[in-house]
Structure formats: C-alpha cells, structure tokens
Design an enzyme around this catalytic site. Structure first.
Site, short mmCIF file in Angstrom:
data_model
loop_
_atom_site.label_atom_id
_atom_site.label_comp_id
_atom_site.label_asym_id
_atom_site.label_seq_id
_atom_site.Cartn_x
_atom_site.Cartn_y
_atom_site.Cartn_z
N THR A 136 6.67 26.62 6.12
CA THR A 136 5.36 26.01 5.90
C THR A 136 4.26 26.94 6.39
OG1 THR A 136 6.50 23.96 6.35
CG2 THR A 136 4.12 23.84 6.10
N HIS A 189 0.85 -1.20 0.00
CA HIS A 189 0.00 0.00 0.00
C HIS A 189 0.88 1.25 0.00
CE1 HIS A 189 -3.00 2.97 1.19
NE2 HIS A 189 -2.26 3.27 2.24
N TYR A 228 8.68 15.69 0.46
CA TYR A 228 8.48 17.02 -0.11
C TYR A 228 8.27 16.94 -1.62
CZ TYR A 228 9.52 18.66 4.47
OH TYR A 228 9.45 18.86 5.81
N TRP A 262 7.13 0.01 3.86
CA TRP A 262 7.59 0.74 2.67
C TRP A 262 8.97 1.32 2.91
CZ3 TRP A 262 8.89 5.78 1.23
CH2 TRP A 262 8.76 6.75 2.22
N SER A 307 -1.90 26.67 -4.98
CA SER A 307 -1.60 28.08 -5.24
C SER A 307 -2.14 28.56 -6.58
CB SER A 307 -0.08 28.33 -5.19
OG SER A 307 0.43 27.90 -3.97
N GLU A 345 11.86 12.96 -0.25
CA GLU A 345 10.78 12.30 -0.99
C GLU A 345 9.41 12.82 -0.56
OE1 GLU A 345 10.45 10.30 -3.49
OE2 GLU A 345 8.34 9.76 -3.21
N HIS A 382 13.30 11.62 3.32
CA HIS A 382 12.69 12.87 3.75
C HIS A 382 12.44 13.82 2.60
CE1 HIS A 382 10.71 15.19 6.61
NE2 HIS A 382 11.30 16.25 6.13
N SER A 423 12.67 6.22 -14.19
CA SER A 423 11.57 6.97 -14.76
C SER A 423 11.48 8.36 -14.14
CB SER A 423 10.28 6.18 -14.54
OG SER A 423 9.17 7.01 -14.65
N SER A 424 11.58 8.42 -12.81
CA SER A 424 11.46 9.71 -12.13
C SER A 424 12.59 10.64 -12.52
CB SER A 424 11.50 9.53 -10.62
OG SER A 424 10.41 8.81 -10.20
N ARG A 462 2.18 1.08 14.97
CA ARG A 462 1.76 0.93 13.59
C ARG A 462 2.15 -0.46 13.09
NH1 ARG A 462 6.21 4.49 10.20
NH2 ARG A 462 4.88 3.95 8.44
N LYS A 514 3.54 29.68 3.99
CA LYS A 514 2.68 29.27 2.88
C LYS A 514 1.21 29.33 3.29
CE LYS A 514 5.53 26.60 -0.12
NZ LYS A 514 5.06 27.19 -1.36
N HIS A 555 15.39 12.95 11.81
CA HIS A 555 14.31 13.01 12.79
C HIS A 555 13.41 11.78 12.68
CE1 HIS A 555 12.06 15.54 9.60
NE2 HIS A 555 11.67 14.30 9.50
N HIS A 556 13.63 10.96 11.64
CA HIS A 556 12.91 9.69 11.56
C HIS A 556 13.57 8.64 12.43
CE1 HIS A 556 10.40 10.88 8.09
NE2 HIS A 556 11.43 11.64 7.79
N ASP A 616 5.77 21.92 -26.45
CA ASP A 616 5.78 20.57 -25.88
C ASP A 616 6.86 20.54 -24.81
OD1 ASP A 616 5.82 17.73 -25.43
OD2 ASP A 616 4.88 17.50 -27.40
#
Lengths: 198, 525, 377
Positions: B328, B76, B257, B141, B268, B255, B253, B169-170, B450, B331, B302-303, B105
């Site tokens: 943040t 998931h 963002y 994950w 926006s 990722e 991390h 790809s990315s 979790r 924003k 921080h993870h 294009d």
C-alpha cells in the site's frame, strides 16, 4: 472476420466455463471451511474443544506427582432451557495423569420432560487438547422428567503433556435445549401453558 | 456475438424507448444503468446515514427507537457496500474497459444485461425488509450469528435471498470482465500495456470469483440454520458461532479490497493525466495490486482478535496484516513520484484524486494501527474503526468514484461539467467529510463503542460536530446530482481528447463516445 | 533497543511541540481525544504501544504529505513547471519497499511482547465468571458463592429526555462488579444468548462473550476506584444499554463487601418466607419490571408489535396465574423470552408477576406470594 469472431466466442465460452467451475468450487470451499475449521480447532485448541478417551487409556497414563493443576468448573444454562445447572465442586487440584471424578447437578424446573445437551469449553484454549474425558454427561443428550434433579458425573484426566505454563484450567459447560427436540418441546410447553390458561 | 453485426448498426446509434434499457447489451448503456443504480443507492444509503447521525446528534433517544437504529446501521452498510460502491465500480468497468483496451463491447453482452438487471430486484428486496413485520435486518452489515440466526427477525430470509442475488450478479460481472480482458484486447495491447484501471479491475474480478461464492455459502448456512434445523453456527447442535466469523471474514476482507482496488485504478488514471507525466512505476503498481489481493486472503482473522483466538493465531494474523502496509505504501509513493516534477493543473477530477491520496493515506495508517493486535483489543468495535473504514471507503473509494465521474463524464455525455460547481462540490465534500469522520477517531479512542444509538455524556461534543459534518456531506451529494443532470442536459462541448495530458484509447474516439466504438480494432503500437 | 530510542526521540519531538504551544489546546482534551490510558500495567503497555505506532504513522505521514504538498505548490503548470520524463527507477522502488518493511519489524517487536503479556492469564488469585445476557451482565464469583446480575439503572425519563441527564448517564448499574486490588483476577467470559463483548477501557482490553464457549482475560489493579465500560459487540436492540461498572476496593473493603453480599442473600431468603401485601409486591415489582422486562415489553407494557408482545391486555398476564408464573419462570423456547426462574429470586418473581397483573393497564386483581413461587420451582 467471422472466423475470428468464432474463435473469440469459443475463447469466451472457455473462460465462462472455467470461471463458473471456479466459482462453484469456491462455493464448496465455503462449506469445506466447516470441517477445516474443526481440524484447525483440534490442532490449536481454539474454542476449547475437549478430547474424549477410553478409561483404560486414561488409567494407563503415568501420573506426574510433582505437578498440581487446578481445575475450575463452571456451569451456564442457555436462555432457552428452563433448568438449574451447577457444578457440585468449584475447583479441584489434580496431578496430571490422575483420573478424577466430579459431579454437576442439574434440575428441570418445568412440569414437563425436557432434554438438554451440554457443550464443553476450556480456557485457556491451549489446554483443551490436553483435557480428556472418559465419561461425561455431555457425551449424550440428557433428559430430565418434570421437576427431576440429577447428579451428573464427569470423569477426566489431564494429560501430563499439558504445557508447563498452564496451571489453571477452567472447564465450562453450557446446557442448551437439545436441538432436534426443540420443535416438539416448544409445542408441549405452549400446550402446557395453554392448558393452564384455559 | 455482436462483433459481426456492429458495422451495420454503426450509423443507427442507440434504439430509443424504455425497452432500449431493458434489453440492451451495449456496454455503454449497461455502464450507465449501473452508475445510476449506484447513485440512487448512494442516496438511499446516505439517507439512512442521516438518520443515524440525527439520532447521535445529542445524547438520549430522540429520533428513532434502538431497534430501528440498528436496522439503519445494518442497511446503511449493506446498501453502501453492495448497492453503491460495488455497482459504481462495475459501471466504470463497463464503460471504460472496452474503450481502454480497444474492444467493441464486453465479451459476453447478454450476460452483462443479466448481471445488471438482477441488481434492482435484489436491491428492492433488501430495502423491502424495512416494511416487513418485525422490521429489517438489525444485526450489523457483518450479520454475526447467532444474532442473525436464532435471534433475527423474519425478514432475514429475504435479506439472505437478496445477498444471493447480489452475489450472482457480481460473479457474472466478474466473469465478463475477465473474459473481456483476456479475449477482447486490440492487437498489440499486451497485458503489461493495459491501463492500470483495467489491471486493477482484472485482479478485482478474480477476487470476486473467489469470495462471492463463499459469501453465498455463509448465507446459505444461515438459511439452513434458521429454517432447516442445521447447526453450523449454533453451539447447541455442535456448531460454533465463531465459525461464522471465520467464513464471513474469509469473504469480508477480500471484499474491502474489491472496493478499493478499482479506486486505485481510477486514481492511477487521473493523476498522470493532470501531472502530464507518465505513471511512475507502472509495473510495480501492477505487482503491488496483485500482492495486496493475495495478502487479503491470509489476513482476514485480524477482524477477530477479541474472539478468543490462540496467541499463535493472533501473532500470525498481526504480522501478516501489517505487511499489507508495504504494497500500500508503494502505491502511495508511486502516486507521489508521479506528481513530483510534473506539470500539474487541478481540474475537479485531479482534486478528487489528490484528496483521495491524502485521506486514503490517513485511513491506511489507522488500519495499520488496528493491525497491531494488542492495541486492537482497545480499538476493536469502537468509533475508531468506524472512522478508519469511512476514511478508506467514503474518503477513499467514494472520492475515487466521484473523481472518475468528473474525469470521464465529458467522454460519456459529450459535455463538460461546470468546473466551478465541480470545485465547490469537491471542497464542500472534502471539508465536511473530515468534520464528519475525523472526530470519530477521538470518540473511538475515548471509548465509544460502534453501533450504539445513545452514548454517555463525555462523547457529546464530538458527536455533535460529527453529525453536523455528516449533514453537510450528505447535502453535498445532492448538489452532485444537480451537477450531473446539468452536465447531461448541456454545457460546453468536449473535444475527443478532453484533457490535455490524457493518454489512452478512450480519448481517441469522439465525445460523446459513439454508441459503438472500435468495431474495427485499433492498432496499438 | 531501537524501538526505545525511537520512542524517546518521538517523545522529545512531542515535548518540543508542547513547548511550542501546539499541544496546549490538546492537553485539556486528552481525555476525550486519545486512547484511554487505563489503570493497570497492561493498559499502560497498550497505551505506550499505541503512542509508539501513532507517532511512527505521524512521522511517515508528515513526510509523505510534505513531499505531496511541495509538489502541489511548485510543480504546477501555472508556475511554468515542465513535466519531467522519468517514470521508473528500480533502485527507488527497492528502497521504498524495504524501508516500510523495516519500520514494521520495529513495530512488531513491542507489539509481540505486549500481546504475550496481555494473554498471560496464569497464576490468577481468583476467578470471576462473566456472562452476557440480552441486555445485562451476570457475575459469578467462583470462590465466594456470590452471583448477581448487573443492569443499567439510568431511568427511562433521562434517556427519553424528560429529565436532565445525570453525570454517569448510561454508565451506571444496580450491582457493580467489585474486585480487590493487588490480586490477579481472571475473568472467564461467556454468553447466554448472542455474542457480547466485555470491555472496560481502563483495563486495556476487551473480550468477546460467545455462547457455549469461554474466553479468558485478566487484570490486576493497584488503585481503588470505579471504572466504567460498555458492551462492545452488537447484541441486539439494547446493545447500547448494558454498561459495565467495575469497582476496585482495598482488601479489607472487599472482604466487608463479600460479607455484606452474603448477608443480603440471607435477608432475601428470609423475606421470601414472609407473606407480602399486594401494594408492597406491586411497588417492588415495578422496579424489577423496569430493570428486567421494560427493555422488550416497554415501560408502559405495550411491547413492540411483531417483535415483543404486549403485557397490557395479554392473555397470559390477565389469564390463569399458573400460566403466567410458568412463562416468566421458564421462558419460551425459540423466542427472546428468557427463563427468569434462574435469574430472579422468589420475592422478585412474585413481585413482578403481581405487578404485571395489576398495573400497566391490567387489573386481574390476584397476586402471587414468594412462597408460591418457591413451591413452583
């Protein structure tokens, strides 16, 4: 129009080239994080990687008679290694700068020769770089014959520079099956059990 | 390069048949492919979430066995991150960036085709692991070693290969976007005149190029640890399992963002349109986006507060992490100020955007709470974090994506969606997602870890409520599929302008947007 | 200090809400919706910090949402609102960049002091090594020569739903970790296989158990009691089924417990020298099997195809005894099969091997005595 398109194509190719190189560099950087992490660990004592010094150097350090540090010993055997392994003493009190020797005991529980590698770790982490060993069974791989039991010596010195607030240092060894022999070992063990079944 | 030939093709429109999609280099076609791929993956990943919520509906093991449950949580996460959110964002980029900056294009149309067509293969390979002996990846994950190396099922090697392809790809997609933004802008379209969506994607593309290779590196290390006797992450050979986490989160991390910055961009765009007022503090929005991107590289650990980091490290990462709250907050304040004294209407896209602002703010605050290291010792790896990242990624990124679809679908298809159905979809989703995730804050704080398939009895009530919300939210997205198909098939014809307050080049072309737009670059004053 | 003043202000605000009745509905649920307050000084500090940060977030959140909602209600086209034209203000931008920054500084102060207290493991009175295994915990009392495994005792029937679930469903173990109160206890946490995380919420922290490395944490309890926790880091199939039960006892009760443990060890040693009947071995073996083997090989011995081999009809469990003893005692390298020789005593090993050979659909008909196991060591 065509000239403009041409310029654009060249500009695009430049971007692709530069960013492609950047991506490859970042791929390399991912691997560079491995040695960088080791350096980082050495500096911060992260994960308690201990130091190794020569005996002469250890003997030459001044002994701080006013201070006593408790050193605790722990032993763990990883699940894939059929050994018994434990410290002979649970804890000693030492003066910083004093060279001390203790023993661990290990025994091979199988009926075949097995090699193990001990991995040290120290808690609290900030003590790690002040914990130096001159002799340790963890420096090399240890091989035990079938059923062999052995006392394994460890000679260490706590650096007098150990921060004042650290009063107890816990030293842990985890014995793993020695990595590059895993394949042969697995085969021989399987063979062993097959023999006994057949 | 198609620029020279577009003029001739202009009147021919799109070629037809299946090969049109396989061989296409048209940014609009590729955008459509990305969006459909993302939608299919959303439904696949969503189905897995339904399995998870069904198992957690009440205590005890009822639906699946624990190993399969772990596979579901793992897949998931992977599918939603790499299969749904990221490709959907790339889909928007493909459709909108050329139209927003007045380009005919993308800069590299053939590479664009490749970037997309790698995805279905990577996705299929990832999903196929479910049917392999030993089951699919079941290590979360985040695939922490050694659970993902020594202790993982054989299918893990296929998972690694799939991640490599997704990364490829990315990276190609990101290079394309940067080249497009740098080289393809219409005359007069300076960087600081670009729509904010383009800006956020431009910055995101740099993040992708910086971190996707690191992800490729870490899975490569896993691969060699598993198969070729190296010991990057194996303490037995002198490696360190915690090293895995450092390398992973150096990718991981930024990722998050990568998923949220383009969402900021979409929101926006939507808010000024429906407030009929220019975006407040455009340049500060650009700077805030850039500083969030920069900070994302230096806060990753921080993870890992509970992995036994030295105190000095914990303090540094705590301070750096809570600093992210500043850009943040800027924003959120800017969006608020944009709405303030506007002349607002609440068509469906605006509802999603406003819903995004509210719910993302809640997710942002729980993020701040977890940035505080001592309290994170309690929150870490509980349902509190699950609630947090679903507020920012499901109620955040997914809401922005859904809002974006409603906002631009008239431009894409030429048909207005059904406003009534759109509003039902929004309210249905907004209510059910809160029923789904808000109680997870409670059970997390009360002590439920979790990634567990079964739980002790004090968590039963909230889990049941959460599951009910989950089923409703899942159903709402099937309803969305219906709305999308209905819109494609027909509906009220949209004008070129579509929205009264919309500004930007994409609204100057007809709806549906012609197959080739801006073959002659527009003048931007 | 400003932080305290702010906290007092927020507490009074909370008090006011409670008086207004808004908090009443909450009060009864506080166990299941808020952070566990815990029973140690540190856990209270963590809880207070949590509440401080929470209320700061709530106040800011309410402020922002109020503006948003006001604007949504009054600045809509249907109310005849005309759009204003402002879209920039450096002053405002500077103000709303600075204020969040200052709020964060205010938060960072108590966060720093709490973190330093949390990580201060020096001057401990005793040390306990905690080792994570797939899927159980092992506790070694460094000072007492006591060492035991702690395994979930919730019966399969309750998990599968054929029996009603008991009060401590999934948070009950055979051998809880027992600690004395009023002593600073240092936990040295490591793992035997994958990464686990040792977490008792009432103590206020969790710490990862990393194979090959040790991490430390500490606690000092003041009240006797039973505290329950769980493994918090995904560690494989039965991650959800390896709870922690910690019992705090007064010093006298703790001393009695230590003596009892040592007595039990001697009794086990005595039992190992006796000759056991097959029925006794099978009976004991069944419970040993259920706590140690059933997680992988399944309660009925069928295993999970492709992941964990079956016991029923297996070449090992129906073949030569020596091979069976060998694999149970020494494990199998490169697989999840652990070396149980180091984990179980002679009686339990003899019992579980005999059980596997003569139950779960197998009928080898032979048995192994604890003395044979001792000889094989």
């Amino acid at each position: 129009m065509t000239m403009e398109a041409d310029q654009r194509r060249q500009a695009n190719q430049r971007v692709v080239k530069r960013l492609g190189i950047a991506a490859m560099l970042m791929f390399g950087f991912g691997f560079a994080l491995v040695p960088l992490y080791d350096v980082f660990c050495d500096i911060t004592g992260l994960n308690g990687k201990t130091g190794r010094i020569e005996l002469e150097q250890a003997l030459s350090s001044t002994v701080d008679k006013d201070r006593l540090v408790t050193v605790e010993f722990l032993g763990t055997v990883h699940s894939d290694l059929p050994w018994e392994f434990k410290p002979m003493v649970r804890r000693v009190k030492v003066h910083p700068g004093e060279v001390t020797e203790v023993n661990y005991y290990a025994r091979n529980l199988t009926d075949g020769q097995v090699a193990g590698q001990a991995i040290p770790s120290v808690a609290p982490g900030q003590a790690a770089k002040y914990f130096n060993k001159t002799e340790c069974f963890c420096f090399t791989r240890q091989t035990l014959a079938a059923g062999e039991g052995k006392e394994m010596p460890l000679r260490f010195v706590v650096d007098p520079g150990l921060p004042e607030e650290v009063r107890t240092v816990s030293l842990s060894y985890t014995f793993f099956q020695a990595k590059d022999e895993v394949t042969t070992e697995t085969i021989s063990m399987e063979k062993g059990s097959l023999d006994s079944i057949l | 390069m198609s620029t020279a030939t577009t003029h001739d093709e202009h009147h021919h429109g799109a070629p037809s048949g299946l090969m049109r999609w396989v061989k296409t280099t048209n940014h609009k076609d590729i955008g459509t492919l990305y969006l459909w791929f993302a939608f299919i993956m959303l439904l696949v990943g969503g189905a897995m979430a339904m399995v998870i919520r069904a198992e957690l509906f009440q205590p005890g093991m009822q639906v699946v066995d624990p190993q399969f449950f772990n596979t579901m949580t793992t897949m998931h996460g992977l599918i939603m991150v790499f299969g749904a959110i990221m490709p959907a964002m790339v889909g928007f980029a493909n459709w909108q960036i050329p139209m927003m900056i007045g380009a005919p294009d993308m800069a590299l149309p053939r590479m664009n085709n490749w970037s997309f067509w790698i995805l279905p293969f990577a996705g299929t390979m990832l999903v196929s692991t479910l049917f392999m002996e030993g089951g699919g990846p079941a290590f979360g994950w985040t695939f922490y070693a050694p659970l993902s190396t020594t202790f993982a099922p054989a299918s893990t090697d296929f998972f690694i290969f799939a991640v490599h392809m997704l990364g490829f790809s990315s990276i190609m997609g990101a290079i394309n976007i940067i080249a497009t933004v740098l080289n393809m802008r219409a005359p007069g379209m300076t960087l600081m005149k670009m729509p904010l969506f383009v800006w956020t994607w431009f910055i995101t593309a740099f993040l992708l190029i910086a971190v996707m290779p690191v992800l490729a590196g870490v899975v490569t290390m896993m691969l060699t640890d598993r198969n070729f006797g190296t010991s990057f992450f194996d303490a037995a050979g002198g490696g360190d399992p915690v090293l895995f986490q450092h390398v992973f989160w150096f990718f991981g991390h930024p990722e998050v963002y990568i998923m949220i910055l383009p969402s900021f961009g979409i929101v926006s765009e939507i808010i000024p349109t429906f407030a009929r007022k220019k975006l407040f503090g455009y340049s500060s929005m650009v700077y805030a986006t850039a500083s969030i991107a920069f900070l994302s590289f230096i806060v990753y650990a921080h993870h890992m507060f509970t992995t036994g980091m030295p105190v000095a490290g914990e303090l540094y990462f705590m301070y750096a992490t809570i600093m992210i709250a500043v850009p943040t907050a800027v924003k959120v304040f800017n969006w608020t100020a944009t709405m303030w004294r506007g002349s607002m209407t609440f068509e469906t896209p605006m509802l999603w955007a406003v819903g995004f602002v509210f719910l993302f703010t809640i997710g942002g605050f729980t993020g701040l709470m977890m940035g505080v290291a001592p309290t994170d010792m309690q929150y870490h790896d509980t349902y509190f974090i699950v609630a947090h990242f679903h507020y920012v990624l499901a109620a955040g990124a997914l809401f922005a994506i859904l809002g974006g679809v409603y906002y631009w679908i008239p431009k894409w298809t030429g048909n207005m969606y059904n406003e009534r159905l759109g509003k039902i979809h929004f309210w249905w989703s907004a209510i059910s997602i809160n029923v789904l995730f808000f109680p997870q804050h409670f059970i997390g704080l009360a002590g439920m870890p979790r990634r567990i398939p079964d739980y002790s009895l004090q968590f039963a009530d909230w889990n049941m409520i959460s599951s009910l919300g989950g089923f409703a939210f899942g159903l709402a997205q099937i309803f969305f599929l219906f709305i999308v198909i209905k819109t494609i098939k027909g509906g009220e014809k949209a004008s070129g302008q579509v929205w009264e307050g919309a500004e930007g080049l994409e609204w100057t072309v007809a709806s549906p947007a012609p197959y080739h737009t801006f073959a002659t670059a527009p003048e931007v004053k | 200090m400003f932080a305290n003043t702010l906290r007092r202000a927020l507490c009074s605000l909370w008090g006011a809400l409670v008086l207004l009745g808004a908090g009443n509905a909450f009060a009864g649920y506080s166990d299941t919706i808020n952070l566990v307050k815990g029973v140690t000084d540190i856990s209270h500090k963590v809880y207070d910090l949590h509440m401080l940060v929470f209320w700061i977030c709530v106040v800011v959140c309410v402020g922002v949402f109020a503006v948003l909602i006001y604007s949504i209600i009054y600045h809509r086209k249907s109310k005849g609102a005309k759009p204003a034209t402002f879209h920039e203000s450096t002053t405002v931008e500077i103000i709303w960049t600075t204020i969040p920054f200052l709020v964060l500084v205010v938060m960072a102060v108590p966060a720093t002091t709490t973190l330093l207290a949390l990580e201060d493991t020096r001057d401990a009175d005793m040390s306990i090594q905690v080792t994570g295994y797939q899927w159980k915990w092992k506790y070694d009392y460094l000072d007492e020569d006591i060492s035991f495994f702690s395994v979930l005792t919730t019966p399969r029937e309750q998990i599968e739903g054929s029996e009603p679930k008991s009060e401590n469903y999934l948070v009950e173990v055979d051998n809880p970790i027992v600690v004395p109160i009023n002593k600073k206890i240092r936990f040295l946490i490591t793992s035997n296989d994958v990464i686990h995380s040792w977490w008792v919420p009432a103590l206020g922290w969790k710490q990862d158990a990393v194979p090959g490395f040790i991490n430390d944490g500490w606690t000092e309890l003041s009240e006797p009691g039973t505290y329950r926790g769980k493994c918090a880091e995904l560690c494989g199939k039965d991650h959800g089924f390896m709870p922690i039960v910690l019992i705090a006892k007064t010093e006298e009760d703790y001393a009695a417990w230590v003596a009892e443990q040592k007595g039990a060890a001697e009794a086990d040693a005595a039992a190992a020298t006796q000759t056991w009947s097959m029925d006794d071995l099978i009976a004991r073996g069944e419970s040993v099997y259920n706590t140690n083997c059933a997680a992988c090989h399944q309660a009925n011995g069928a295993g999970i195809p492709g992941v964990f081999p079956a016991i029923t009809g297996s070449a090992i469990a129906t073949g030569d005894m020596a091979g069976h003893v060998d694999i149970v005692m020494n494990g199998k390298a490169g697989t999840a099969m652990q070396a149980f020789g180091a984990q179980l005593n002679d009686v339990d090993l003899a019992a579980v091997i005999t059980f596997q050979r003569n139950a779960l659909g197998n009928s080898a008909g032979d048995m192994v005595q604890p003395s044979d196991i001792a000889a094989a060591r």
